[in-house]
Each structure stands twice: as C-alpha cells, then as structure tokens.
Write an enzyme that holds these catalytic residues in place. Structure first.
Site, PDB file in Angstrom:
ATOM      1  N   HIS A   1       9.309   7.502  -0.514  1.00 13.54           N
ATOM      2  CA  HIS A   1      10.310   8.036   0.421  1.00 13.54           C
ATOM      3  C   HIS A   1       9.847   7.475   1.768  1.00 13.54           C
ATOM      4  CE1 HIS A   1      12.981  11.523   1.929  1.00 13.54           C
ATOM      5  NE2 HIS A   1      12.521  10.909   3.025  1.00 13.54           N
TER       6      HIS A   1
ATOM      7  N   GLY B   1       0.792  -1.230   0.000  1.00 12.38           N
ATOM      8  CA  GLY B   1       0.000   0.000   0.000  1.00 12.38           C
ATOM      9  C   GLY B   1       0.819   1.272   0.000  1.00 12.38           C
TER      10      GLY B   1
ATOM     11  N   HIS C   1       8.492   6.394   5.129  1.00  9.96           N
ATOM     12  CA  HIS C   1       7.751   7.171   6.125  1.00  9.96           C
ATOM     13  C   HIS C   1       7.002   6.250   7.075  1.00  9.96           C
ATOM     14  CE1 HIS C   1       5.287   6.716   2.492  1.00  9.96           C
ATOM     15  NE2 HIS C   1       4.235   6.640   3.307  1.00  9.96           N
TER      16      HIS C   1
END
Ligand code: AMP
Ligand code: ZN
Length: 122
Positions: A107, A102, A109
């Site tokens: 980047h 998902g 996170h």
C-alpha cells in the site's frame, strides 16, 4: 482492499499512532522506527505501489510530499538556518517500490526519517 495492513490502519480496524489525518491522507509512526522520527504518509485510497502510478496520481503524490515539511516542523526536524547562515536539522523522504526497491507493504507509503544521525540502516 481486503487484507491490506495499511487499508486496515486507514479504516481504524487496527491501531496505529496517527499523527495527521485529512480526507485523503493519513500519517502515522512507523512501528519499527529506523530514526528518532520515522513517519509513514499513506493515501487512504488503496494504491499498491508507486510503480502503479501515473499522471492521474500526480495530485495525490504531490499532497503526500507536501505534507512532509509540515510533519517535519511538528516533529522537530525541519531544516533550519542557523545564526551563522548554515543549515541544521532536516529529514529524508523515501518511497520503496517493489521487491528490488525494498517494498514490504503493498500500500503506497512515503517514509519520513528525521532527527539526529546516525540512523539504523538508512
Ligand atoms: P516498506 O519496506 O517501504 O514497505 O516499509 C514498510 C514499513 O511499514 C516498515 O518500515 C515497517 O516497520 C512498517 N510497518 C509495518 N507494520 C506496521 C504497523 N502495523 N504500523 C506501523 N508501521 C508498520
Ligand atoms: Zn491498502
């Protein structure tokens, strides 16, 4: 990293509602919150996905996770022990990795969700 949304946020090239910053990390409010508190913790260094991480990232990943309780306290969703000894409050941490996980923004996170349930889709 060029054309990376979160690198641009880290570089202050595009705005975000920043709630925490140090030399290595940034935390900001998710633009489409799925819970009353929905924060994202990112490394300033571009790492595309948790799937790219290994032993060399252990310290950075530890710092990202260790920031969660501090943010939870500051945003009113820390786990509390009530007068009768039960627990209240709390939050969820999540890292989506890859298409099947998902992940939409490549980047690294850490999502932090908190506040009274029910939450949207989590
Ligand atoms: P993920 O699906 O784990 O990659 O999550 C990406 C998250 O980034 C989603 O929850 C989005 O709502 C959030 N997001 C996308 N653009 C921004 C932005 N400009 N500022 C803050 N959060 C964003
Ligand atoms: Zn990036």
């Amino acid at each position: 990293m060029e054309n990376c949304l979160f690198c641009k946020i880290a570089a202050k090239q595009i705005p975000a509602s920043i709630v925490y910053e140090d030399e290595e990390l940034l935390a900001f409010k998710d633009i489409h919150p799925a819970a009353p508190v929905h924060l994202l913790v990112i490394p300033k260094l571009h790492v595309a996905t948790l799937s790219d991480c290994g032993d060399g990232h252990a310290e950075l990943l530890g710092k990202m996770l260790a920031l969660a309780p501090r943010l939870a306290k500051e945003h009113g969703c820390a786990v509390e022990v009530t007068a009768d000894g039960s627990r209240a409050g709390g939050f969820k941490t999540l890292i989506n990795s890859g298409p099947d996980g998902g992940q939409e923004v490549y980047h690294l996170h850490l999502h932090m969700y908190g506040g009274p349930r029910p939450w949207r889709g989590q």
